[in-house]
Design an enzyme around this catalytic site. Structure first.
Site, PDB file in Angstrom:
ATOM      1  N   ASP A 106      -8.105   5.818  -0.314  1.00  0.00           N
ATOM      2  CA  ASP A 106      -7.492   7.116  -1.071  1.00  0.00           C
ATOM      3  C   ASP A 106      -9.327   8.111  -1.769  1.00  0.00           C
ATOM      4  OD1 ASP A 106      -7.488   6.435  -3.868  1.00  0.00           O
ATOM      5  OD2 ASP A 106      -5.861   7.863  -3.955  1.00  0.00           O
ATOM      6  N   ASP A 130      -4.804  -2.416  -1.893  1.00  0.00           N
ATOM      7  CA  ASP A 130      -3.326  -1.852  -2.644  1.00  0.00           C
ATOM      8  C   ASP A 130      -2.475  -1.249  -1.341  1.00  0.00           C
ATOM      9  OD1 ASP A 130      -4.876  -1.588  -4.946  1.00  0.00           O
ATOM     10  OD2 ASP A 130      -5.899  -0.006  -4.829  1.00  0.00           O
ATOM     11  N   MET A 172      -3.227  -6.719  -9.014  1.00  0.00           N
ATOM     12  CA  MET A 172      -4.129  -5.041  -8.416  1.00  0.00           C
ATOM     13  C   MET A 172      -2.806  -4.406  -8.414  1.00  0.00           C
ATOM     14  SD  MET A 172      -7.777  -5.940  -7.854  1.00  0.00           S
ATOM     15  CE  MET A 172      -9.185  -5.959  -9.033  1.00  0.00           C
ATOM     16  N   GLY A 173      -3.462  -3.357  -7.866  1.00  0.00           N
ATOM     17  CA  GLY A 173      -2.657  -2.291  -6.939  1.00  0.00           C
ATOM     18  C   GLY A 173      -2.979  -0.622  -7.632  1.00  0.00           C
ATOM     19  N   ARG A 174      -3.072  -1.013  -8.292  1.00  0.00           N
ATOM     20  CA  ARG A 174      -4.117   0.960  -9.485  1.00  0.00           C
ATOM     21  C   ARG A 174      -2.031   1.365  -9.286  1.00  0.00           C
ATOM     22  NH1 ARG A 174      -7.302   5.021  -6.898  1.00  0.00           N
ATOM     23  NH2 ARG A 174      -5.453   5.030  -5.672  1.00  0.00           N
ATOM     24  N   HIS A 276     -10.177  -9.605  -8.920  1.00  0.00           N
ATOM     25  CA  HIS A 276     -10.899  -9.689  -8.006  1.00  0.00           C
ATOM     26  C   HIS A 276     -10.839 -10.800  -6.803  1.00  0.00           C
ATOM     27  CE1 HIS A 276     -12.782  -6.477 -10.316  1.00  0.00           C
ATOM     28  NE2 HIS A 276     -13.062  -5.432  -9.512  1.00  0.00           N
ATOM     29  N   ILE A 277      -9.992 -11.990  -7.472  1.00  0.00           N
ATOM     30  CA  ILE A 277      -9.916 -12.755  -6.229  1.00  0.00           C
ATOM     31  C   ILE A 277      -9.389 -12.370  -5.160  1.00  0.00           C
ATOM     32  CG2 ILE A 277      -8.493 -14.916  -6.451  1.00  0.00           C
ATOM     33  CD1 ILE A 277     -10.202 -15.349  -9.247  1.00  0.00           C
TER      34      ILE A 277
HETATM   35  O1  F6P Z   1      -7.923  -0.509  -4.679  1.00  0.00           O
HETATM   36  C1  F6P Z   1      -8.169  -1.726  -5.075  1.00  0.00           C
HETATM   37  C2  F6P Z   1      -8.560  -2.040  -6.439  1.00  0.00           C
HETATM   38  O2  F6P Z   1      -8.780  -3.682  -6.392  1.00  0.00           O
HETATM   39  C3  F6P Z   1      -7.737  -1.707  -6.961  1.00  0.00           C
HETATM   40  O3  F6P Z   1      -6.589  -2.582  -6.955  1.00  0.00           O
HETATM   41  C4  F6P Z   1      -8.641  -1.804  -8.888  1.00  0.00           C
HETATM   42  O4  F6P Z   1      -7.553  -1.142  -9.667  1.00  0.00           O
HETATM   43  C5  F6P Z   1      -9.524  -1.601  -8.396  1.00  0.00           C
HETATM   44  O5  F6P Z   1     -10.217  -1.648  -6.825  1.00  0.00           O
HETATM   45  C6  F6P Z   1     -10.271  -1.985  -9.579  1.00  0.00           C
HETATM   46  O6  F6P Z   1     -11.802  -1.870  -9.380  1.00  0.00           O
HETATM   47  P1  F6P Z   1     -13.140  -2.147  -9.590  1.00  0.00           P
HETATM   48  O7  F6P Z   1     -13.921  -3.295  -8.121  1.00  0.00           O
HETATM   49  O8  F6P Z   1     -13.712  -0.817  -9.904  1.00  0.00           O
HETATM   50  O9  F6P Z   1     -13.252  -3.180 -10.708  1.00  0.00           O
END
Ligand code: F6P
Length: 370
Positions: A106, A130, A172-174, A276-277
């Protein structure tokens, strides 16, 4: 035709498959010249592009990451404190591009929409682990992330059982709970906490006690955006410079662990943050196919000059929506989502005593497989 391609925002499994699909179709089917823009909008700001030939996008289908690089902190509207949107539009015109295929979430779609006001043409491709993009049922990367999180739950099941512990997995998932919900159901979690339904601590503790009366260990999956009732989501970084969304979420797993320890629940609690895995590595077969399809479909939108639109899939059908429908928007898990309903009807706890969705309260064709 001269068409740019960029991959923007956080990387995601399937990006290379999507850009391969778009570039191959543009070259093979539409005889276009394709220009790769490096590191998302950063490449437009710093004027870094390279021609992409058919052979340059072969052998990348199964690769994670993106051969173009990406950035989730390169907004032309706030670049080192300056608005460089006009300079970016000037560069686009100098390159002689008809359109840019922008693969992003987005944040990227919002930037495309705002930059289109400067005369730039975009076609969006829905990318994010996400699955939170509005107007499309699915984004590529989600299936792979769910697979990784599910494997993590499988592993937490055995160690949790051996030690009779409460095992918390933070995904993750915001601001949406898609990854936590789907991985939680696929991995057989006992409790799933997602942003859509703020949790009551007492309810979570009761669910753990009930579970331990029968099985003596509990798996809790918590989405990074989840929060307790009357509480806020936990933020790990409050100001990421130049990012469309400057906030990074993270820490709810440890926060919940502390809440449970303070409440003196009997079992030990351990927290795993998957991080990030979920985003790295090989895309699943589903994501490779889906990413290929949305990439190729994007090429057809460019050829038809259907600019200012993002590829969507809805109820199994390819389509597109206006970029402005996606910009500044989040797709949350709706109450008519079958995976949510299945979880509830099987007794998985969401920390919300009032959350009940009997299947017979919904008409057959109104239930969303999501
Ligand atoms: O939007 C993808 C995402 O991996 C989210 O799930 C997470 O909150 C965010 O990006 C993490 O971002 P960054 O790579 O800046 O740590």
């Amino acid at each position: 035709m001269r068409v740019g391609i960029l991959t923007g925002g956080g990387d995601c499994p399937g990006l290379n498959a999507a850009l391969r699909g778009a570039a191959k179709a543009l070259i093979h089917e539409y005889n276009a010249e394709v220009i790769g823009i490096e590191e998302g909008f950063l490449g437009l700001i710093e004027r870094r592009v390279k021609p992409l030939s058919y052979s340059m996008v072969t052998d990348i289908l199964d690769q994670g990451g993106t051969i173009l690089g990406t950035s989730n902190r390169a907004s032309p509207f706030d670049w080192k404190g300056k608005n460089v949107a006009q300079e970016v539009a000037d560069y686009y015109n100098e390159l002689g591009l008809d359109c840019i295929v922008s693969m992003g979430g987005d944040g990227s779609m919002t930037m495309c929409y705002e930059m289109s006001k400067y005369g730039m043409n975009f076609v969006g491709v829905p990318k994010t682990i996400d699955n939170d993009l509005a107007s499309t049922d699915r984004t590529f990367g989600f299936s792979t992330a769910v697979g990784v999180a599910t494997e993590a739950i499988d592993r937490l099941q055995t160690t949790g059982k051996a030690h009779k512990r409460v095992m918390i997995l933070e995904t993750m998932g915001r601001y949406a709970g898609w990854i936590a919900l789907y991985a939680g159901v696929a991995g057989g979690a006992d409790i799933i906490l997602i942003p859509e339904f703020p949790y009551h601590l007492d309810e979570v503790i009761d669910a753990i006690k009930q579970r331990h009366a029968q099985r003596s260990f509990t798996i809790v999956v918590v989405a990074e955006g989840a929060r307790p009732v009357n509480g806020e989501a936990i933020i790990s970084k409050a100001k990421v410079e130049g990012a469309p969304d400057p906030i990074r979420l993270g820490g709810i797993g440890m926060y919940l662990q502390k809440q449970l320890e303070d409440a003196k629940i009997e079992s030990e609690v351990r927290t795993t943050i998957l991080g990030h895995i979920q985003r790295g590595g090989t895309p699943s077969a589903y994501d490779r196919i889906f990413a290929t399809n949305v990439g190729v479909y994007a090429a057809s939108l460019v050829a038809a000059k259907k600019y200012g639109r993002m590829v969507t899939v809805h109820r199994g059908h390819m389509n597109s929506c206006k970029l402005e429908d996606v910009a500044h928007n989040v797709k949350h898990v709706p109450k008519d989502n079958m995976t949510l309903i299945s979880a509830l009807n099987m007794g998985i706890n969401f920390g919300d005593p009032d959350l009940k969705i009997p299947l017979d309260s919904l008409e057959d064709d109104k239930i969303n497989m999501g």
